[in-house]
Design a protein around this motif. Sequence first.
Motif, short mmCIF file in Angstrom:
data_model
loop_
_atom_site.label_atom_id
_atom_site.label_comp_id
_atom_site.label_asym_id
_atom_site.label_seq_id
_atom_site.Cartn_x
_atom_site.Cartn_y
_atom_site.Cartn_z
N GLU A 147 0.83 -1.21 0.00
CA GLU A 147 0.00 0.00 0.00
C GLU A 147 0.86 1.26 0.00
OE1 GLU A 147 -3.64 2.08 2.57
OE2 GLU A 147 -2.73 0.20 3.24
N GLU A 148 1.93 1.24 0.80
CA GLU A 148 2.83 2.40 0.86
C GLU A 148 3.56 2.60 -0.47
OE1 GLU A 148 3.12 4.50 3.27
OE2 GLU A 148 2.71 3.55 5.20
N VAL A 149 4.06 1.51 -1.05
CA VAL A 149 4.80 1.61 -2.30
C VAL A 149 3.89 2.07 -3.43
CG1 VAL A 149 6.03 0.25 -4.06
CG2 VAL A 149 6.54 -0.08 -1.62
N HIS A 150 2.67 1.61 -3.42
CA HIS A 150 1.70 1.97 -4.46
C HIS A 150 1.49 3.48 -4.53
CE1 HIS A 150 -1.62 1.44 -7.22
NE2 HIS A 150 -2.42 2.12 -6.43
N GLN A 151 1.70 4.17 -3.43
CA GLN A 151 1.46 5.61 -3.37
C GLN A 151 2.63 6.43 -3.92
OE1 GLN A 151 -1.58 6.68 -2.44
NE2 GLN A 151 -2.10 4.53 -2.12
N LEU A 152 3.77 5.82 -4.15
CA LEU A 152 4.96 6.56 -4.55
C LEU A 152 4.95 6.81 -6.06
CD1 LEU A 152 7.57 4.75 -2.30
CD2 LEU A 152 6.56 7.00 -1.95
N LEU A 157 4.46 -0.74 -8.65
CA LEU A 157 4.44 -2.06 -8.02
C LEU A 157 4.03 -3.11 -9.04
CD1 LEU A 157 4.60 -3.81 -5.47
CD2 LEU A 157 2.20 -3.23 -5.03
N ARG A 158 4.93 -4.09 -9.27
CA ARG A 158 4.68 -5.08 -10.31
C ARG A 158 4.58 -6.51 -9.81
NH1 ARG A 158 5.54 -3.91 -15.46
NH2 ARG A 158 4.35 -5.84 -15.68
N GLY A 159 4.90 -6.77 -8.52
CA GLY A 159 4.78 -8.14 -8.05
C GLY A 159 5.71 -8.48 -6.92
N LEU A 160 6.13 -9.75 -6.88
CA LEU A 160 6.88 -10.28 -5.75
C LEU A 160 8.14 -11.01 -6.21
CD1 LEU A 160 3.95 -11.87 -3.68
CD2 LEU A 160 4.94 -9.58 -3.43
N MET A 161 9.08 -11.12 -5.28
CA MET A 161 10.31 -11.89 -5.51
C MET A 161 10.63 -12.67 -4.25
SD MET A 161 13.86 -12.05 -4.82
CE MET A 161 15.01 -10.69 -4.92
N SER A 183 1.10 -14.01 -4.27
CA SER A 183 0.99 -13.28 -5.52
C SER A 183 -0.46 -13.09 -5.93
CB SER A 183 1.76 -14.01 -6.62
OG SER A 183 1.60 -13.38 -7.87
N GLN A 184 -1.23 -14.12 -5.78
CA GLN A 184 -2.65 -14.03 -6.13
C GLN A 184 -3.38 -13.05 -5.22
OE1 GLN A 184 -3.65 -18.20 -5.85
NE2 GLN A 184 -2.90 -18.66 -7.92
N GLU A 185 -3.04 -13.06 -3.94
CA GLU A 185 -3.65 -12.12 -3.00
C GLU A 185 -3.27 -10.68 -3.35
OE1 GLU A 185 -2.43 -13.32 0.89
OE2 GLU A 185 -3.30 -15.34 0.67
N PRO A 191 -4.00 -5.11 -9.48
CA PRO A 191 -4.04 -5.98 -10.66
C PRO A 191 -2.80 -5.93 -11.54
CG PRO A 191 -6.14 -4.85 -10.36
CD PRO A 191 -5.19 -4.23 -9.38
N ALA A 192 -2.03 -4.84 -11.47
CA ALA A 192 -0.82 -4.75 -12.29
C ALA A 192 0.35 -5.53 -11.71
CB ALA A 192 -0.42 -3.29 -12.48
N ALA A 193 0.21 -6.02 -10.48
CA ALA A 193 1.31 -6.71 -9.80
C ALA A 193 1.32 -8.19 -10.17
CB ALA A 193 1.19 -6.52 -8.29
N THR A 194 1.55 -8.46 -11.43
CA THR A 194 1.39 -9.82 -11.96
C THR A 194 2.68 -10.63 -11.96
OG1 THR A 194 1.79 -8.94 -14.18
CG2 THR A 194 -0.51 -9.14 -13.47
N GLU A 195 3.82 -9.98 -11.70
CA GLU A 195 5.10 -10.68 -11.85
C GLU A 195 5.47 -11.45 -10.57
OE1 GLU A 195 6.40 -10.86 -14.72
OE2 GLU A 195 5.24 -9.28 -15.67
N LEU A 196 6.05 -12.61 -10.78
CA LEU A 196 6.51 -13.44 -9.67
C LEU A 196 7.91 -13.93 -10.02
CD1 LEU A 196 6.01 -14.76 -6.96
CD2 LEU A 196 4.75 -16.59 -8.13
N SER A 197 8.90 -13.29 -9.41
CA SER A 197 10.31 -13.58 -9.69
C SER A 197 10.82 -14.61 -8.70
CB SER A 197 11.13 -12.27 -9.59
OG SER A 197 12.51 -12.53 -9.65
#
Length: 231
Positions: A147-152, A157-161, A183-185, A191-197
């Motif tokens: 939530e914090e990153v989304h505001q910058l 924000l594109r996903g998780l690693m 990732s699904q959560e 919705p743009a956070a689709t990447e999973l590294s």
Amino acid sequence: MNTIAERLQSAYHQITQECTKLGSNPANVQLIAVSKTKPLAAIEAAYQQGQRHFAENYPQEFADKASQLNYPDLIWHFIGPLQSNKTKLIAEHASWFHSLDRLKIAKRLSGQRSDTQPPLQVLLQVNISGEATKAGIQPEDLMSLAEEVHQLARLQLRGLMAIPAPSDQQPVEHSFQRMQQLSQELQQAYPAATELSMGMSNDWPSALRYGATMIRLGTAIFGERTYERNE
């Protein structure tokens, strides 16, 4: 397979085979060539074979290479730990930052990213194995940081690693499965956070089975590493 060209060809062939078995589209999987400690000539060799996504772990080495290999279509990923006094190097040169795990770092990156550049694409690193010595946020802290990153303004924000550690108590597949759930959560809220590294040279087929969209291959592409470098 002794050459970078042969290793790259083999890696892409294996990815296609694995995706075919899974019934998924190999075009949705990005192979990122991890070139840390490798000379410019090795990166050039991979680039000449069509490889465009490269990753580094050490800020100064990353900045040096990015400055010297300034091809407009070469896409740099930074995947290592980052101290606050090195954020400018990443903000200036990276297209992707995989290992974001602190709001302080996020704010510095956003503030140092030029308005003439596209937003820095960021992934939140999750310490999915709960290792005391490994970077990353705890799963329960994911949504608050997101939530914090989304505001910058200068970050996207594109996903998780994650870099799971196998153990007798927790096989790596368990960690991959949990990352897929997280990732699904995350995508439900962003919705743009689709990447999973996730997934490296020794475990990427398992990562693909649990939804990895980015796999980070170093040894499989460039061979064994040396570790003489400057941070």
